[in-house]
Write a protein that holds these residues in place. Structure first.
Motif, PDB file in Angstrom:
ATOM      1  N   GLN A   1     -16.415   9.563  53.746  1.00 19.40           N
ATOM      2  CA  GLN A   1     -17.276   8.820  52.835  1.00 19.40           C
ATOM      3  C   GLN A   1     -18.293   9.750  52.189  1.00 19.40           C
ATOM      4  OE1 GLN A   1     -19.120   5.741  55.206  1.00 19.40           O
ATOM      5  NE2 GLN A   1     -17.372   4.379  55.037  1.00 19.40           N
ATOM      6  N   ILE A   2     -18.573   9.489  50.925  1.00 21.92           N
ATOM      7  CA  ILE A   2     -19.654  10.197  50.248  1.00 21.92           C
ATOM      8  C   ILE A   2     -20.975   9.725  50.831  1.00 21.92           C
ATOM      9  CG2 ILE A   2     -20.802  10.562  48.017  1.00 21.92           C
ATOM     10  CD1 ILE A   2     -18.039  10.051  46.722  1.00 21.92           C
ATOM     11  N   HIS A   3     -21.886  10.653  51.093  1.00 16.28           N
ATOM     12  CA  HIS A   3     -23.150  10.278  51.724  1.00 16.28           C
ATOM     13  C   HIS A   3     -23.907   9.287  50.826  1.00 16.28           C
ATOM     14  CE1 HIS A   3     -27.160  10.583  53.496  1.00 16.28           C
ATOM     15  NE2 HIS A   3     -26.550  11.048  54.585  1.00 16.28           N
ATOM     16  N   PRO A   4     -24.496   8.244  51.430  1.00 16.04           N
ATOM     17  CA  PRO A   4     -25.215   7.227  50.636  1.00 16.04           C
ATOM     18  C   PRO A   4     -26.307   7.801  49.735  1.00 16.04           C
ATOM     19  CG  PRO A   4     -24.909   6.471  52.897  1.00 16.04           C
ATOM     20  CD  PRO A   4     -24.453   7.887  52.861  1.00 16.04           C
ATOM     21  N   LEU A   5     -26.972   8.888  50.164  1.00 15.17           N
ATOM     22  CA  LEU A   5     -28.019   9.477  49.335  1.00 15.17           C
ATOM     23  C   LEU A   5     -27.440   9.992  48.028  1.00 15.17           C
ATOM     24  CD1 LEU A   5     -30.925  10.415  48.858  1.00 15.17           C
ATOM     25  CD2 LEU A   5     -30.370  12.521  50.095  1.00 15.17           C
ATOM     26  N   TRP A   6     -26.281  10.632  48.098  1.00 14.71           N
ATOM     27  CA  TRP A   6     -25.667  11.165  46.871  1.00 14.71           C
ATOM     28  C   TRP A   6     -25.184  10.025  45.979  1.00 14.71           C
ATOM     29  CZ3 TRP A   6     -28.261  14.828  47.937  1.00 14.71           C
ATOM     30  CH2 TRP A   6     -28.039  15.786  48.920  1.00 14.71           C
ATOM     31  N   ARG A   7     -24.681   8.953  46.575  1.00 15.76           N
ATOM     32  CA  ARG A   7     -24.234   7.810  45.768  1.00 15.76           C
ATOM     33  C   ARG A   7     -25.399   7.185  45.003  1.00 15.76           C
ATOM     34  NH1 ARG A   7     -19.351   6.214  45.443  1.00 15.76           N
ATOM     35  NH2 ARG A   7     -17.776   6.642  47.035  1.00 15.76           N
ATOM     36  N   THR A   8     -26.598   7.289  45.570  1.00 11.92           N
ATOM     37  CA  THR A   8     -27.778   6.741  44.904  1.00 11.92           C
ATOM     38  C   THR A   8     -28.332   7.701  43.861  1.00 11.92           C
ATOM     39  OG1 THR A   8     -28.374   5.472  46.875  1.00 11.92           O
ATOM     40  CG2 THR A   8     -30.120   5.869  45.254  1.00 11.92           C
ATOM     41  N   LYS A   9     -28.540   8.952  44.243  1.00 17.64           N
ATOM     42  CA  LYS A   9     -29.183   9.920  43.352  1.00 17.64           C
ATOM     43  C   LYS A   9     -28.241  10.435  42.266  1.00 17.64           C
ATOM     44  CE  LYS A   9     -32.308  12.751  44.846  1.00 17.64           C
ATOM     45  NZ  LYS A   9     -33.538  12.052  44.459  1.00 17.64           N
ATOM     46  N   PHE A  10     -26.931  10.341  42.506  1.00 19.65           N
ATOM     47  CA  PHE A  10     -25.955  10.851  41.534  1.00 19.65           C
ATOM     48  C   PHE A  10     -24.977   9.751  41.120  1.00 19.65           C
ATOM     49  CE2 PHE A  10     -27.518  14.494  43.908  1.00 19.65           C
ATOM     50  CZ  PHE A  10     -27.799  15.399  42.895  1.00 19.65           C
TER      51      PHE A  10
ATOM     52  N   MET B   1     -32.685  20.494  38.973  1.00 13.70           N
ATOM     53  CA  MET B   1     -31.759  21.448  38.373  1.00 13.70           C
ATOM     54  C   MET B   1     -32.051  22.899  38.728  1.00 13.70           C
ATOM     55  SD  MET B   1     -29.551  19.578  36.982  1.00 13.70           S
ATOM     56  CE  MET B   1     -28.637  20.890  36.171  1.00 13.70           C
ATOM     57  N   ARG B   2     -33.053  23.127  39.557  1.00 12.57           N
ATOM     58  CA  ARG B   2     -33.314  24.501  39.999  1.00 12.57           C
ATOM     59  C   ARG B   2     -32.108  25.034  40.776  1.00 12.57           C
ATOM     60  NH1 ARG B   2     -36.687  24.794  43.953  1.00 12.57           N
ATOM     61  NH2 ARG B   2     -36.570  22.567  44.402  1.00 12.57           N
ATOM     62  N   PRO B   3     -31.688  26.273  40.535  1.00  9.12           N
ATOM     63  CA  PRO B   3     -30.533  26.824  41.258  1.00  9.12           C
ATOM     64  C   PRO B   3     -30.711  26.797  42.769  1.00  9.12           C
ATOM     65  CG  PRO B   3     -31.114  28.219  39.399  1.00  9.12           C
ATOM     66  CD  PRO B   3     -32.215  27.214  39.522  1.00  9.12           C
ATOM     67  N   GLU B   4     -31.961  26.864  43.230  1.00  6.87           N
ATOM     68  CA  GLU B   4     -32.225  26.886  44.670  1.00  6.87           C
ATOM     69  C   GLU B   4     -32.507  25.500  45.246  1.00  6.87           C
ATOM     70  OE1 GLU B   4     -36.204  27.687  42.600  1.00  6.87           O
ATOM     71  OE2 GLU B   4     -34.071  28.171  42.324  1.00  6.87           O
ATOM     72  N   ALA B   5     -32.331  24.437  44.461  1.00  6.67           N
ATOM     73  CA  ALA B   5     -32.590  23.082  44.945  1.00  6.67           C
ATOM     74  C   ALA B   5     -31.761  22.797  46.198  1.00  6.67           C
ATOM     75  CB  ALA B   5     -32.269  22.067  43.856  1.00  6.67           C
ATOM     76  N   SER B   6     -32.381  22.161  47.190  1.00  9.14           N
ATOM     77  CA  SER B   6     -31.743  21.976  48.502  1.00  9.14           C
ATOM     78  C   SER B   6     -30.460  21.161  48.426  1.00  9.14           C
ATOM     79  CB  SER B   6     -32.725  21.307  49.465  1.00  9.14           C
ATOM     80  OG  SER B   6     -33.846  22.134  49.701  1.00  9.14           O
ATOM     81  N   TRP B   7     -30.405  20.155  47.556  1.00  9.53           N
ATOM     82  CA  TRP B   7     -29.238  19.276  47.511  1.00  9.53           C
ATOM     83  C   TRP B   7     -27.955  20.017  47.171  1.00  9.53           C
ATOM     84  CZ3 TRP B   7     -26.460  18.981  42.983  1.00  9.53           C
ATOM     85  CH2 TRP B   7     -27.104  19.370  41.809  1.00  9.53           C
TER      86      TRP B   7
ATOM     87  N   LEU C   1     -20.991  17.035  50.444  1.00  9.27           N
ATOM     88  CA  LEU C   1     -20.851  15.753  49.760  1.00  9.27           C
ATOM     89  C   LEU C   1     -20.738  14.608  50.762  1.00  9.27           C
ATOM     90  CD1 LEU C   1     -20.521  15.207  46.635  1.00  9.27           C
ATOM     91  CD2 LEU C   1     -18.108  14.838  47.108  1.00  9.27           C
ATOM     92  N   THR C   2     -20.195  14.916  51.942  1.00  6.73           N
ATOM     93  CA  THR C   2     -19.989  13.909  52.988  1.00  6.73           C
ATOM     94  C   THR C   2     -20.846  14.233  54.205  1.00  6.73           C
ATOM     95  OG1 THR C   2     -18.105  15.179  53.821  1.00  6.73           O
ATOM     96  CG2 THR C   2     -17.634  13.428  52.222  1.00  6.73           C
ATOM     97  N   PHE C   3     -22.051  14.696  53.991  1.00 10.14           N
ATOM     98  CA  PHE C   3     -22.925  15.209  55.050  1.00 10.14           C
ATOM     99  C   PHE C   3     -22.914  14.313  56.295  1.00 10.14           C
ATOM    100  CE2 PHE C   3     -27.097  15.423  57.143  1.00 10.14           C
ATOM    101  CZ  PHE C   3     -27.115  16.766  57.470  1.00 10.14           C
ATOM    102  N   GLY C   4     -22.661  14.954  57.453  1.00  9.50           N
ATOM    103  CA  GLY C   4     -22.639  14.246  58.725  1.00  9.50           C
ATOM    104  C   GLY C   4     -21.300  13.630  59.064  1.00  9.50           C
TER     105      GLY C   4
ATOM    106  N   GLY D   1     -16.434  22.959  53.404  1.00  7.16           N
ATOM    107  CA  GLY D   1     -16.100  21.824  52.559  1.00  7.16           C
ATOM    108  C   GLY D   1     -16.870  21.778  51.253  1.00  7.16           C
ATOM    109  N   LEU D   2     -16.615  20.730  50.499  1.00  5.99           N
ATOM    110  CA  LEU D   2     -17.188  20.552  49.164  1.00  5.99           C
ATOM    111  C   LEU D   2     -18.657  20.160  49.245  1.00  5.99           C
ATOM    112  CD1 LEU D   2     -16.691  20.303  46.062  1.00  5.99           C
ATOM    113  CD2 LEU D   2     -16.072  17.898  46.482  1.00  5.99           C
ATOM    114  N   THR D   3     -19.505  20.914  48.548  1.00  5.32           N
ATOM    115  CA  THR D   3     -20.931  20.597  48.497  1.00  5.32           C
ATOM    116  C   THR D   3     -21.242  19.769  47.258  1.00  5.32           C
ATOM    117  OG1 THR D   3     -21.491  22.595  47.251  1.00  5.32           O
ATOM    118  CG2 THR D   3     -21.508  22.762  49.665  1.00  5.32           C
ATOM    119  N   MET D   4     -22.397  19.107  47.296  1.00  7.58           N
ATOM    120  CA  MET D   4     -22.821  18.315  46.136  1.00  7.58           C
ATOM    121  C   MET D   4     -23.033  19.219  44.931  1.00  7.58           C
ATOM    122  SD  MET D   4     -23.414  15.233  45.117  1.00  7.58           S
ATOM    123  CE  MET D   4     -23.207  15.389  43.339  1.00  7.58           C
ATOM    124  N   GLY D   5     -23.553  20.406  45.154  1.00  9.27           N
ATOM    125  CA  GLY D   5     -23.811  21.331  44.054  1.00  9.27           C
ATOM    126  C   GLY D   5     -22.538  21.800  43.372  1.00  9.27           C
TER     127      GLY D   5
END
Length: 280
Positions: free
Chosen positions: A64-73, A120-126, A131-134, A166-170
């Motif tokens: 599953q895609i993490h709920p935070l990413w589904r909300t913010k993206f 949009m900072r290149p060093e942004a934590s997200w 993408l499926t954190f945890g 695995g695949l990251t959000m970035g």
């Protein structure tokens, strides 16, 4: 009240691990508290993702895609979600009609210049978080492109070179802004389909389209437990629509260099498939 910064690392880590499970957004924000917090949280994120990457024994766990990413993206995993309720009622087809920047412009944080700059900072934590954190990570990503035009249909394919974690959000965000992975201003829609893996490039070429539940074309179930397909559709734009580029942030304009080196051709066997008909 006890100041968290006064707690020993062992206790603080235990608290932050719980926070990582219950409120990832607060965990990410907590990194700004101090260098100590930043270092500990980075270690926690790494440990959680590392454990997720090596945990393959539970076949019942659904990716599953993490709920935070589904909300913010919202809107980046399926462009249909970027349309408003009124647009969904009014439009017969929920196509971007060439305006592939629409899902980005409608992100919850995109309208504020300050928030957009922070994200949009290149060093942004997200950017570096799974993408499926945890949960079960996406370790295989197919990009299937389908172009429909009066002259005929065509398909294209890339396999994304992913790290073992695995695949990251970035990386997913960058793929969507790659002119090689989409059709740029001729993009109609895209959708990330979890639990699917292209079985045969020959069948894809023969069909000249993508069918997500075709047993000759894709693997699903246990074989595709950690796989996903990014399905991109495009075609000629109605009315010759071209966005006003000077009004678009540079971040929303497709890049030619961001992830090109990660988009590989078909890596599997060539089967010389001969199409004999559809299943009943």
């Amino acid at each position: 009240m006890t100041d968290l910064s006064n707690l020993p690392n062992e206790i603080l880590i235990a608290i932050l691990v719980i926070l990582a499970t219950d409120d990832l957004q607060s965990l990410i924000a907590s990194q700004r508290a101090s260098r100590r917090f930043h270092a500990l949280i980075q270690d926690i994120i790494y440990d959680i993702e590392n454990k997720s990457a090596i945990r393959h024994d539970d076949d019942s766990e659904e990716m599953q895609i993490h709920p935070l990413w589904r909300t913010k993206f919202k809107g980046l995993f399926n462009t249909v979600d970027s349309f408003t309720a009124s647009e969904k009622k009014k439009l017969a087809y929920l196509t971007l009609n060439g305006d592939y920047t629409l899902p980005f412009r409608r992100l919850p944080w995109a309208k504020s210049p300050y928030k957009r700059f922070a994200h949009m900072r290149p060093e942004a934590s997200w950017r570096g978080i799974s993408l499926t954190f945890g949960g079960v990570p996406i370790t295989h990503l197919d990009v299937v492109k389908s172009y429909s035009a009066p002259e005929g249909d065509s398909v294209d394919y890339y396999q994304v070179d992913l790290d073992s974690s695995g695949l990251t959000m970035g990386l997913f965000f960058d793929i969507l802004l790659s002119d090689k992975a989409t059709y740029g201003f001729e993009t109609g829609s895209w959708e990330l389909i979890l639990g699917r893996r292209l079985r045969s490039y020959d069948v894809l070429s023969e069909y000249e389209c993508f069918i997500s539940d075709d047993r000759d074309l894709v693997d699903f179930g246990k074989e595709a437990r950690q796989a996903a397909v990014l399905y991109v559709r495009g075609g000629p734009v109605n009315g010759g629509f071209v966005p006003d580029l000077p009004d678009l942030p540079d971040a929303w304009v497709a890049s030619t260099m961001t992830v090109r080196q990660r988009l590989l051709p078909w890596q599997g066997p060539i089967q010389n498939f001969i199409f004999t008909g559809y299943y009943d």
